[in-house]
Structures are given as C-alpha cells and as structure tokens.
Design a protein around this motif. Structure first.
Motif, PDB file in Angstrom:
ATOM      1  N   ASP A  85      48.799  86.356  89.421  1.00  0.00           N
ATOM      2  CA  ASP A  85      48.388  87.754  89.478  1.00  0.00           C
ATOM      3  C   ASP A  85      49.561  88.633  89.079  1.00  0.00           C
ATOM      4  OD1 ASP A  85      45.611  87.788  90.423  1.00  0.00           O
ATOM      5  OD2 ASP A  85      46.414  86.796  92.200  1.00  0.00           O
ATOM      6  N   VAL A  98      48.019 102.145  80.967  1.00  0.00           N
ATOM      7  CA  VAL A  98      47.256 101.895  82.191  1.00  0.00           C
ATOM      8  C   VAL A  98      45.944 101.185  81.857  1.00  0.00           C
ATOM      9  CG1 VAL A  98      46.094 102.966  84.145  1.00  0.00           C
ATOM     10  CG2 VAL A  98      48.293 103.867  83.361  1.00  0.00           C
ATOM     11  N   ARG A  99      45.237 101.673  80.830  1.00  0.00           N
ATOM     12  CA  ARG A  99      43.956 101.072  80.452  1.00  0.00           C
ATOM     13  C   ARG A  99      44.151  99.627  80.007  1.00  0.00           C
ATOM     14  NH1 ARG A  99      42.669 104.282  76.610  1.00  0.00           N
ATOM     15  NH2 ARG A  99      41.364 105.704  77.832  1.00  0.00           N
ATOM     16  N   SER A 101      46.543  97.583  80.789  1.00  0.00           N
ATOM     17  CA  SER A 101      46.915  96.749  81.937  1.00  0.00           C
ATOM     18  C   SER A 101      45.685  96.339  82.735  1.00  0.00           C
ATOM     19  CB  SER A 101      47.909  97.503  82.832  1.00  0.00           C
ATOM     20  OG  SER A 101      49.112  97.780  82.143  1.00  0.00           O
ATOM     21  N   LEU A 102      44.771  97.282  82.939  1.00  0.00           N
ATOM     22  CA  LEU A 102      43.536  96.976  83.652  1.00  0.00           C
ATOM     23  C   LEU A 102      42.689  95.971  82.885  1.00  0.00           C
ATOM     24  CD1 LEU A 102      42.521 100.545  84.884  1.00  0.00           C
ATOM     25  CD2 LEU A 102      43.237  98.634  86.315  1.00  0.00           C
ATOM     26  N   GLN A 103      42.562  96.188  81.568  1.00  0.00           N
ATOM     27  CA  GLN A 103      41.747  95.302  80.750  1.00  0.00           C
ATOM     28  C   GLN A 103      42.314  93.883  80.718  1.00  0.00           C
ATOM     29  OE1 GLN A 103      41.852  97.521  77.089  1.00  0.00           O
ATOM     30  NE2 GLN A 103      39.950  98.648  77.532  1.00  0.00           N
ATOM     31  N   VAL A 107      46.342  93.584  88.732  1.00  0.00           N
ATOM     32  CA  VAL A 107      45.638  93.913  89.974  1.00  0.00           C
ATOM     33  C   VAL A 107      46.068  95.257  90.544  1.00  0.00           C
ATOM     34  CG1 VAL A 107      45.290  91.486  90.519  1.00  0.00           C
ATOM     35  CG2 VAL A 107      47.295  92.667  91.434  1.00  0.00           C
ATOM     36  N   ASN A 108      47.189  95.794  90.058  1.00  0.00           N
ATOM     37  CA  ASN A 108      47.619  97.113  90.503  1.00  0.00           C
ATOM     38  C   ASN A 108      48.668  97.639  89.535  1.00  0.00           C
ATOM     39  OD1 ASN A 108      47.985  99.428  92.260  1.00  0.00           O
ATOM     40  ND2 ASN A 108      47.288  98.114  93.926  1.00  0.00           N
ATOM     41  N   TYR A 109      48.986  98.925  89.664  1.00  0.00           N
ATOM     42  CA  TYR A 109      49.906  99.589  88.729  1.00  0.00           C
ATOM     43  C   TYR A 109      50.706 100.615  89.517  1.00  0.00           C
ATOM     44  CZ  TYR A 109      51.180 101.329  84.011  1.00  0.00           C
ATOM     45  OH  TYR A 109      51.832 101.664  82.843  1.00  0.00           O
ATOM     46  N   ARG A 122      51.173  98.361  98.303  1.00  0.00           N
ATOM     47  CA  ARG A 122      50.498  97.563  97.288  1.00  0.00           C
ATOM     48  C   ARG A 122      50.647  96.078  97.555  1.00  0.00           C
ATOM     49  NH1 ARG A 122      51.140 102.366  95.864  1.00  0.00           N
ATOM     50  NH2 ARG A 122      49.835 103.372  94.281  1.00  0.00           N
ATOM     51  N   ARG A 152      42.127  95.708  97.937  1.00  0.00           N
ATOM     52  CA  ARG A 152      43.181  95.747  96.926  1.00  0.00           C
ATOM     53  C   ARG A 152      43.721  97.151  96.701  1.00  0.00           C
ATOM     54  NH1 ARG A 152      43.760  91.340  92.721  1.00  0.00           N
ATOM     55  NH2 ARG A 152      42.783  89.530  93.669  1.00  0.00           N
ATOM     56  N   ARG A 153      43.026  98.142  97.239  1.00  0.00           N
ATOM     57  CA  ARG A 153      43.527  99.514  97.139  1.00  0.00           C
ATOM     58  C   ARG A 153      44.448  99.776  98.317  1.00  0.00           C
ATOM     59  NH1 ARG A 153      37.997 100.416  96.062  1.00  0.00           N
ATOM     60  NH2 ARG A 153      37.706 101.223  98.172  1.00  0.00           N
TER      61      ARG A 153
END
Length: 234
Positions: A85, A98-99, A101-103, A107-109, A122, A152-153
C-alpha cells in the motif's frame, strides 16, 4: 480498533529525495504504535530495489525524486503480484498529481508541510482499517465494506485545543515557556522548566498532538532538521 501490541507491526519504507526529511518521517513512524520502519530510500531506483527485497506493507512515497516522478514508481508497483500500500507524502498539491495518485491506488495523500498529528492520523486510520479487514471472514457485508472505507479517512483534529489552564502543572509550564517566546526547542524548554530534554520533548509532542502547539522543521547546512515549536493560532 486494533490492539497494536498483539499484532505484527506494519512494516514501512520511507521514500524521499531529501535524506533529512526521510529521517524525520522515519522518526515520526517510530512514534506511532503498530508500525516499524523497514528502511529509507532516496531515489525511485533505490525504492524499487528496497520494495522487492524488504517487501514492506506500506510505502510513504514522495513524488519528487531525482530519477523520476513518484507516480511512475506507483505505476510500477501496481504491476506487482502483491504490491505494498502507498501513502503519498509530497509538496505536490496540483489536482493532476492528486487524481493520478488516486487512480493508481494510493490509499491516502498528505501535502507537505504537515504536523505530526496529521501524519499520525493517517497512519492510525490505515492501521485500524487493516486490522478490521484481517478480522473479517471470507466475505464482507456492505456494512463491513462501508466501515473499512470510512476507517481509511483520518479523524479530524478537534477545532478547539485544550485550554492551558486545564493542563497538568508541568505540561502547563512547558506550554507557557513556548507561549511567552522564551523557548522553541526541547533543549530550551528543558532548561527553563527544569526537566530533561527527553522529558521536554515528550511534553512538546503531546501539546503538538493536542493542537496547542505547531511543529516547524528548521534546516541548517548539515545534519538533521531542528524541531521548533510555536503556539497554534486560530
């Protein structure tokens, strides 16, 4: 919530081009129960070699690396049979990064600079979600899935810090030393309050985590960055 003391620690690889920053992040990891640092890497090539050899559970990934973009490394990791992860930790705050990384499955930024409280939140959220998944049987209900994704948030820090008047006596003395401007480091606080540097550091970390102080890293010409503390305003 998981009991970090009774489960195997989550192994972490810290990837950052600046060896001083990597050392700070590794030190932060060591302060969060349930985690252990497996190693540090300062280039994409070093990181890939370390990941293939050490097989960490979690990678803290900077996007600005001297031999490539961290997103390219993230793409490479997605092709592994059992990729680790990844939490991106970077100064890059553009939407494209950011986009992407998500794609690519981050799991977090976390955007630099940040506080230890932000960092810790986090890692704790990740740890607790992993523990919850390990407890599930072969199939998960929608409620289980919703809970895991929600875990996860990170939990938001309280809007209002604890009032200084309600602090324990020594903790209040440490806070007041910083608030008066008499001290900014653990060494200075220790000398003023009459406690050891290590004890002062523990109190300062506690105040920083509670939102009463903020931590800033001051870099010199050589060596690790200096931790300086200031009263959190607003």
């Amino acid at each position: 919530m998981s009991d970090a003391a009774t489960t195997a620690p989550i192994s972490v690889l810290v990837v950052d081009d600046d060896f001083r920053v990597a050392a700070v992040h590794a030190g932060f990891v060591g302060q969060v129960p349930g985690f252990e640092v497996r190693g540090e890497a300062h280039t994409a090539a070093e990181a890939l070699t370390a990941i293939e050899g050490a097989r960490p559970d979690l990678v803290l990934l900077d996007l600005y690396l001297p031999d490539g973009n961290g997103l390219d490394l993230l793409r490479t990791l997605r092709g592994m049979p059992e990729p680790p992860d990844v939490i991106v930790i970077s100064a890059a705050n553009d939407v494209a990064s950011v986009r992407a990384s998500l794609q690519l499955g981050a799991v977090n930024y976390l955007v630099k600079p940040f506080t230890f409280a932000d960092f810790s939140a986090r890692l704790v959220a990740f740890r607790d979600a992993q523990a919850r998944m390990a407890e599930l049987p072969g199939e998960a209900t929608q409620a289980d899935i919703d809970r895991i994704f929600g875990m996860r948030r990170p939990v938001a820090a309280p809007d209002r810090p604890v009032e200084a008047a309600r602090l324990a006596p020594t903790l209040r003395l440490v806070y007041e030393a910083v608030a008066r401007g008499d001290a900014q480091s653990a060494t200075e606080v220790g000398a003023i309050v009459g406690i050891s540097r290590a004890t002062a550091q523990r109190y300062l970390t506690q105040l920083e985590q509670s939102g009463m102080l903020r931590l800033e890293l001051r870099y010199g010409a050589t060596g690790r960055p200096e931790h300086r503390y200031f009263v959190q305003r607003g």
